[in-house]
Design a protein around this motif. Structure first.
Motif, mmCIF file in Angstrom:
data_model
loop_
_atom_site.group_PDB
_atom_site.id
_atom_site.type_symbol
_atom_site.label_atom_id
_atom_site.label_comp_id
_atom_site.label_asym_id
_atom_site.label_seq_id
_atom_site.Cartn_x
_atom_site.Cartn_y
_atom_site.Cartn_z
ATOM 1 N N THR A 71 -8.755 13.890 59.770
ATOM 2 C CA THR A 71 -7.368 13.709 60.205
ATOM 3 C C THR A 71 -7.235 14.123 61.672
ATOM 4 N N ASP A 72 -6.343 13.449 62.379
ATOM 5 C CA ASP A 72 -6.061 13.764 63.781
ATOM 6 C C ASP A 72 -4.548 13.629 63.972
ATOM 7 N N GLY A 75 -3.462 12.829 67.577
ATOM 8 C CA GLY A 75 -3.726 11.448 67.992
ATOM 9 C C GLY A 75 -3.160 10.414 67.043
ATOM 10 N N LYS A 76 -2.501 10.859 65.945
ATOM 11 C CA LYS A 76 -1.923 9.961 64.948
ATOM 12 C C LYS A 76 -2.964 9.000 64.389
ATOM 13 N N ARG A 77 -4.130 9.587 64.027
ATOM 14 C CA ARG A 77 -5.243 8.779 63.537
ATOM 15 C C ARG A 77 -5.787 9.359 62.239
ATOM 16 N N THR A 79 -9.370 8.719 59.703
ATOM 17 C CA THR A 79 -10.654 8.020 59.568
ATOM 18 C C THR A 79 -11.251 8.295 58.194
ATOM 19 N N ALA A 136 -0.612 1.259 59.102
ATOM 20 C CA ALA A 136 -1.465 1.169 60.290
ATOM 21 C C ALA A 136 -0.914 0.203 61.339
ATOM 22 N N GLU A 179 -11.251 3.451 60.908
ATOM 23 C CA GLU A 179 -10.394 4.268 61.768
ATOM 24 C C GLU A 179 -9.017 3.623 61.833
ATOM 25 N N ILE A 180 -7.996 4.429 61.526
ATOM 26 C CA ILE A 180 -6.628 3.921 61.422
ATOM 27 C C ILE A 180 -5.776 4.558 62.514
ATOM 28 N N VAL A 181 -5.137 3.716 63.318
ATOM 29 C CA VAL A 181 -4.107 4.183 64.248
ATOM 30 C C VAL A 181 -2.770 3.959 63.551
ATOM 31 N N GLU A 187 3.334 9.168 60.723
ATOM 32 C CA GLU A 187 2.457 10.239 61.210
ATOM 33 C C GLU A 187 2.038 11.210 60.103
ATOM 34 N N ALA A 190 -1.566 11.500 58.920
ATOM 35 C CA ALA A 190 -2.602 12.134 59.738
ATOM 36 C C ALA A 190 -2.606 13.645 59.517
#
Length: 633
Positions: A71-72, A75-77, A79, A136, A179-181, A187, A190
């Motif tokens: 989780t990030d 960065g709102k990501r 994976t 996403a 990888e998901i933006v 949010e 993440a």
């Protein structure tokens, strides 16, 4: 690092439409996307394990079979990575680039040619991956096939109109990484805690370890998949507490494995305490339904009848076909077969406890009987239900005692053919009922029903063996005469003249009451009480009648038969008055008093003022006569 040329593809118009449906309409809850991606990762890992079992030469041969999520939040990501079988470029085009093409189904077809199949392949429609676009803004999938000479490939799309595919010259490990933006407003996906909660809810029992930011999340094993003899009681208790959040250990555990006609495993628990707090009809119940360890539906109500709603547990099947979203069951006949098997096994286990551990079964009954009694609407397995119900009875020392129908029948004296019951709010109220008097004289056991639902249970069950259930007020005095008792009553028979006159008295009392009663007649059931009300022959019991009045919001007083005990001293006194004066004011008042007192015992007298005032008036008259008689002495 150098990359080969990226190729861009446009989604076809019909695929764009389908993708829009998947993203906006197919799934009820957005969090399902993570379940789908983890299921796909589990498929890939199963395929890799299968190839390893065939000693296939594989890239990254020593890689641990696992799912890793990173989780990030900043960065709102998000994976998701697996070390599964991976894909080459052609496979990405076939399995990811084409919606509704099932890579799992194709893999099973190929494996079938070798007459061998890996277990636990989830997914039949190939659309689960696209659920990621519910949350996403962009998705980048990077994958390397298990073939040692295969190049990694990267797929990228925003889910709107196009996607790109390119082969990479990087030396990447085997498997797939997504990888998901995240979109604006999504949010939460993440955040580590949110991801862990989703995994525990939907994918906790995947057979491969799932790591979130380096910590293993799925720590509770899928015990239902284990052989029963390998599982310890402590493990069952741990699983039960995980499943229910209960602090106590379960009352009973059922571990079920069935291969035919439907293959399924189940782990079921009977809690120590009832989940019911107030209304049994609004209780949340059902079993969690899994397909190959993946949660499909929580609290599936088709797997359990409502009266067994206290059961907690999980069912996992290999055979269940799912619809495209995995959220609805496509073929209910399979669910019905599973439910029928589970239903039978639960009842068989309860019967075993009732037979071998009667005191322990009573503990179960005291806790769960309110819900279990809803079995009155259940027409299957009635013979088993008859052996499981328990009631208080006149045989018990107090209201806490319980008897089975078998116990009752075994105690029946010669000549008794029916099982008698009576309803009331308490044991004290029941035992004061005049309807019990003839049964008490014959030393016949009577079931005491304290709950309104109890009569529905007996009405539904109808009989135990050859013995029908009969309300005490409907007991036939003529049939009971054939049953001997230790203390036969000595009756002072009425003379022919008294019999003629009492018929006249009863007719006078009926004229006084008018259409408030259907008849006033001499009673053969009473001993200590002067009068009682009974329903006309063939009518429902008084308790059932009251319930139906409540249901229909009917506040009227039903017409009943008023039975008068000819042996009671009060009746004989009235008879003497009638013989001397005929019907007079005292007989009128006494008749009204007897009728309203009987109504009061039946629970129908809403306004007692007239009864009370008349009582005072009659007491005043009788006390005056008593005082005058003593003065003469």
């Amino acid at each position: 690092m150098s990359e080969q040329h990226s190729e861009q593809y446009e989604f076809k118009a019909e695929i764009k439409k389908l993708l829009d449906i998947i993203i906006h309409s197919l799934y009820t809850h957005k969090e399902i996307f993570l379940r789908e991606l983890i299921s796909n990762a589990s498929d890939a890992l199963d395929k890799a394990r299968f190839e390893q079992s065939r000693s296939t030469e594989m890239a990254s041969a020593d890689a641990e079979l696992a799912i890793t999520i990173t989780t990030d939040a900043e960065g709102k990501r998000l994976t998701i990575t697996d070390s599964g079988i991976g894909m080459d470029k052609d496979e990405v085009v076939d399995n990811i680039g084409t919606i509704a093409h099932s890579g799992s189904a194709e893999f099973l077809r190929k494996v079938a040619e070798d007459q061998a199949q890996p277990d636990n392949i989830i997914g039949q429609f190939g659309v689960g991956f696209y659920s990621v676009f519910m949350v996403a803004a962009e998705v980048t999938l990077t994958s390397r096939s298990h073939h040692p000479d295969a190049k990694p490939v990267r797929w990228h799309s925003d889910g709107l109109g196009s996607y790109t595919i390119e082969e990479l010259d990087e030396d990447l490990p085997r498997g797939t990484s997504i990888e998901i933006v995240l979109r604006e407003g999504e949010e939460e996906y993440a955040e580590k805690e949110r991801i862990e909660a989703i995994i525990k809810r939907h994918s906790n029992f995947i057979s491969f370890p799932i790591f979130v930011d380096g910590e293993k999340v799925n720590t509770i094993p899928a015990l239902w998949r284990e052989p029963r003899f390998n599982v310890k009681k402590e493990q069952y208790t741990e699983f039960y507490k995980f499943l229910t959040y209960d602090t106590e250990e379960p009352f009973e555990t059922l571990h079920i494995s069935v291969d035919a006609p439907v293959q399924f495993n189940a782990l079921l628990f009977i809690p120590q305490k009832s989940p019911m707090l107030f209304d049994v009809n609004n209780i949340e119940y059902g079993l969690d339904l899994y397909v190959r360890r993946v949660l499909i539906q929580r609290e599936n109500k088709e797997l359990l009848p409502q009266y067994l709603g206290f059961i907690k547990g999980v069912v996992d099947t290999e055979d269940l076909p799912l619809n495209i979203s995995r959220e609805n069951i496509q073929e209910n006949v399979l669910i019905r077969k599973i439910a029928a098997n589970i239903h039978k096994q639960i009842l068989d286990r309860l019967l075993k406890i009732a037979s071998n551990e009667p005191e322990r079964y009573e503990q179960f009954w005291r806790e769960h009987n309110k819900l279990f009694k809803l079995a009155y609407a259940q027409f299957e397995h009635q013979d088993k239900i008859k052996d499981l119900v328990r009631f208080n009875s006149s045989h018990c020392e107090d209201a806490s005692g319980l008897v089975s129908l078998q116990d009752y029948v075994e105690r029946m004296p010669e000549g008794q053919n029916e099982i008698y019951y009576i309803s009331g709010q308490s044991r004290e109220a029941i035992e004061s009922s005049p309807h019990l008097e003839i049964l008490k004289r014959k030393n016949l056991e009577v079931l005491y029903l304290f709950e309104p639902i109890d009569e529905f249970v007996l009405e539904s069950l109808r009989a135990y063996g050859e013995h029908a259930f009969v309300a005490a007020e409907h007991a036939d005095p003529a049939q009971l005469e054939a049953i001997s008792s230790d203390e036969e009553e000595s009756k002072e028979e009425l003379t022919e003249e008294e019999q003629r006159d009492i018929d006249g008295l009863l007719k006078a009392m009926q004229d006084i009451l008018g259409d408030r009663v259907t008849e006033v007649r001499s009673s053969k059931r009473l001993h200590n009480s002067p009068a009682c009300l009974v329903n006309p022959d063939g009518g429902m019991s008084s308790q059932m009648q009251k319930i139906m009045h409540l249901v229909n919001k009917d506040e009227s007083i039903p017409q009943k038969v008023l039975e008068i005990n000819p042996q009671h001293q009060l009746t004989r006194n009235l008879l003497h008055i009638y013989q001397q004066e005929g019907s007079n004011d005292f007989i009128r008042k006494t008749t009204e008093q007897l009728f309203e007192s009987a109504l009061l015992l039946e629970g129908y007298l809403n306004d007692p003022h007239a009864l009370v005032n008349r009582t005072f008036e009659l007491l005043q008259q009788s006390s005056g006569w008593y005082a005058e008689a003593h003065q003469k002495e």
